[in-house]
Design an enzyme around this catalytic site. Structure first.
Site, short mmCIF file in Angstrom:
data_model
loop_
_atom_site.label_atom_id
_atom_site.label_comp_id
_atom_site.label_asym_id
_atom_site.label_seq_id
_atom_site.Cartn_x
_atom_site.Cartn_y
_atom_site.Cartn_z
N GLU A 87 0.81 -1.08 0.16
CA GLU A 87 0.01 0.04 -0.01
C GLU A 87 0.96 1.17 -0.16
O GLU A 87 0.65 2.26 -0.66
CB GLU A 87 -1.15 0.07 1.16
N ARG A 88 1.98 1.09 0.95
CA ARG A 88 2.79 2.45 1.03
C ARG A 88 3.49 2.65 -0.21
O ARG A 88 3.56 3.91 -0.66
CB ARG A 88 3.42 2.25 2.29
#
Lengths: 259, 384
Positions: free
Chosen positions: B244-245
């Site tokens: 996600e990051r």
């Protein structure tokens, strides 16, 4: 059903195009090469037909080495195989020579349908599909906005200013398509990876059984005598409306022979 | 990272899809406060944007991470942050754990249709009383025969009003409350009785993306909906956060460069005091500084992507990428507003939207302070 789609690599539609000073042919290095937009519609139509009825789509292109990218693009959309006509002797070929080479590459391969985009964005002549049909002795159904295959009957709606004409012919047949016909798919990741492994045959002028003197720049039926860069845009004429603006505009248009 | 002809062809497909199927509709979706996920996602699914790196047996592409990087770069060209965020949730935030640890049956039922874009999914971790403090979540799943019975509330759920299923983190073992042990990731279909959307949350930015608060009231799902091993949910989610990051940072970095480019063009056209504003050396230097920062961040992101590509743990890189890209995005957005003057404050130009959207970059997917906490622990400072 066995379908051939003839595709062309053209300079990016939005790029500034240049001619080469030494032989007045298109400088293909000056702009990125892309699959001619209308040919994408032809590839899409071929894919839709075989998705519905089964069969095989072969992409045929004449062009220098890097036109291989364009064949690969059509394969990534889902076509099964490619034929690349590549030979230095073909450099500078006009529509007549191009149609001869394409016809030789297509003949005897058992295609039921030979599809084209109705024109290329660089030359914009719209004559190659008709020439190929003539050389192969096949009926031509051009400017199709809809194609239906019903057994051996191929029916199209031929785009016209007043709407369309319904015309049909028996396969094998040459069809050129207009952009109204469909919405081409985006090549998918899987299609792109699969395209790497699909077969592409290369053919030379000798393979086609053509005499080298009948193709290429020297054999072209037309020649570019000279060319010049487009002049910069001239400043427009401003007419201030002092009450007689309409008359002045009419005079101007009359001088320019618009009215 | 080495890009091949295949990368460029995939980039071209993504670019066309963004230019033809997304960007022309962004204004309308921003206005509506939602985008039609069930219409758009099948188009992305067809092109292979979801599940690029997942197992081809379950609808994935079998690609390596470099294709995810290319996809994220093209998503960064979308004219808002809401839609790329919603796409990234489906591609890289709610599905990695299912793809890595899920049973074959769970992958057939939920992952495959999601990768085709026929199903829309959300990741449900945060709660009204626990956001950054993931270990503090209270949503409970209690075993009852072959089922989990789930009760609780989930907050900030992207795609939440449109989702067909959630990848939900719940506490499944109460023996160590407040701890990160005893949690599980569970696939929860949104049609399950007891599931409801509490409300659609109005936000400062990312207007085109629907964000919901979810209520779970005796929601009963089979134990077989557990992603991988029960009790490993926290660890699985922490791994999922790395995807996600990183992807969020890839998207944001492209957005920042594009914002600088557009601002530069505007300053070239805008005449003040008889000259283009861009002739002003202060503005030139300020933009140059920001370009240098974007270059630096992009270089770091490529390094992180390469490290991921080589199969290494990238917790540190994903954390630094998230922190630095988020802060830079805010700084760039602030400069763009300032340099546009009054027009930067008007809703009729892109800048105001960019400014509002950019603020989330330091909050969503783990706030800056959480990133700092991770780095603190890695450096042996503070307590775990």
């Amino acid at each position: 059903m066995k379908i051939a789609v003839c595709v062309k690599q053209v300079p990016d539609t939005w790029a500034e195009k240049r001619l080469k000073p030494e032989d007045s042919t298109l400088d293909r290095e000056s702009a990125e090469g892309v699959l001619n937009e209308l040919d994408e519609y032809a590839v899409e139509e071929a894919l839709r037909l075989i998705e519905a009825q089964g069969g095989e789509v072969v992409v045929v292109s004449m062009g220098p080495e890097r036109a291989g990218e364009t064949i690969r693009k059509a394969l990534s959309m889902g076509a099964d195989a490619g034929i690349h006509i590549v030979d230095d002797a073909l450099h500078g070929s006009d529509a007549i020579a191009t149609s001869a080479a394409l016809a030789k590459a297509l003949e005897g391969r058992g295609f039921d349908l030979i599809l084209f985009g109705s024109e290329s964005t660089d030359a914009r002549m719209s004559v190659v599909p008709a020439m190929v049909a003539e050389r192969l002795g096949l009926p031509q159904l051009t400017f199709a906005q809809k194609v239906e295959v019903d057994g051996s009957t191929v029916r199209i709606e031929r785009q016209a200013e007043y709407g369309y004409d319904s015309i049909e012919a028996s396969a094998p047949v040459v069809v050129s398509v207009v952009e109204k016909i469909n919405e081409p798919r985006y090549p998918s990741f899987k299609g792109i990876m699969a395209a790497k492994k699909k077969p592409v045959d290369t053919l030379t002028v000798a393979d086609l059984g053509l005499e080298p003197v009948t193709v290429g720049l020297a054999a072209a039926w037309s020649a570019v005598d000279e060319f010049a860069a487009r002049p910069p845009k001239a400043a427009g004429t401003v007419i201030a409306d002092d009450g007689a603006g309409g008359v002045k505009i009419a005079d101007y248009l009359s001088q320019q022979k618009f009215i | 990272m080495q890009f091949t002809e295949e990368h460029e062809h995939f980039r071209e497909s993504m670019r066309r899809l963004v230019d033809e199927e997304i960007n022309p509709f962004v204004d309308e979706w921003e206005e509506a406060g939602i985008f039609p996920a069930h219409e758009l996602f099948p188009k992305l699914g067809e092109v292979g944007a979801f599940g690029l790196e997942y197992d081809p047996e379950f609808g994935g592409g079998g690609a390596d991470h470099s294709f995810t990087y290319v996809m994220a770069q093209e998503l960064g060209r979308i004219k808002c942050a809401g839609v790329p965020m919603a796409i990234a949730v489906q591609a890289s935030m709610a599905t990695p754990a299912l793809a890595r640890f899920g049973s074959d049956e769970l992958k057939k039922t939920y992952l495959e249709p999601t990768l085709r874009g026929e199903m829309v999914c959300s990741i449900a971790v945060s709660e009204p009383d626990a956001g950054s403090d993931v270990a503090g979540i209270r949503t409970r799943a209690v075993r009852d025969g072959d089922d989990w019975v789930i009760n609780g509330r989930k907050m900030w759920i992207t795609n939440g009003t449109q989702a067909d299923w959630l990848c939900l983190l719940a506490r499944t073992d109460d023996s160590q409350p407040g701890d990160y042990h005893g949690m599980s990731l569970i696939v929860v279909p949104t049609t399950t009785p007891g599931f409801s959307v509490g409300r659609k949350i109005e936000k400062m930015g990312n207007h085109s993306s629907d964000t919901a608060e979810i209520v779970l009231d005796d929601v009963r799902v089979p134990i077989s909906n557990t992603v991988g091993e029960a009790g490993r949910g926290f660890q699985q989610q922490m791994a999922q956060f790395q995807d996600e990051r990183l992807v969020g940072a890839y998207i944001a970095a492209v957005g920042a460069r594009k914002a600088l480019d557009r601002t530069k063009d505007y300053l070239q056209q805008r005449i003040a005091f008889g000259k283009p504003l861009l002739a002003n050396q202060y503005l030139q230097y300020k933009l140059a500084e920001l370009y240098a920062d974007v270059d630096t961040v992009e270089g770091f992101l490529q390094y992180a992507a390469d490290k991921y590509l080589a199969g290494n743990d990238v917790t540190r890189e994903a954390t630094v990428a998230k922190l630095k890209t988020g802060r830079l995005t805010r700084e760039v957005a602030d400069a763009c507003v300032q340099f546009h003057g009054g027009m930067g404050y008007a809703e009729e130009m892109w800048v105001a939207r960019y400014f509002r959207d950019a603020r989330l970059a330091s909050i969503g997917g783990g706030a800056d302070e959480v990133m700092l906490r991770v780095i603190t622990m890695m450096e042996g400072m503070g307590k775990k």
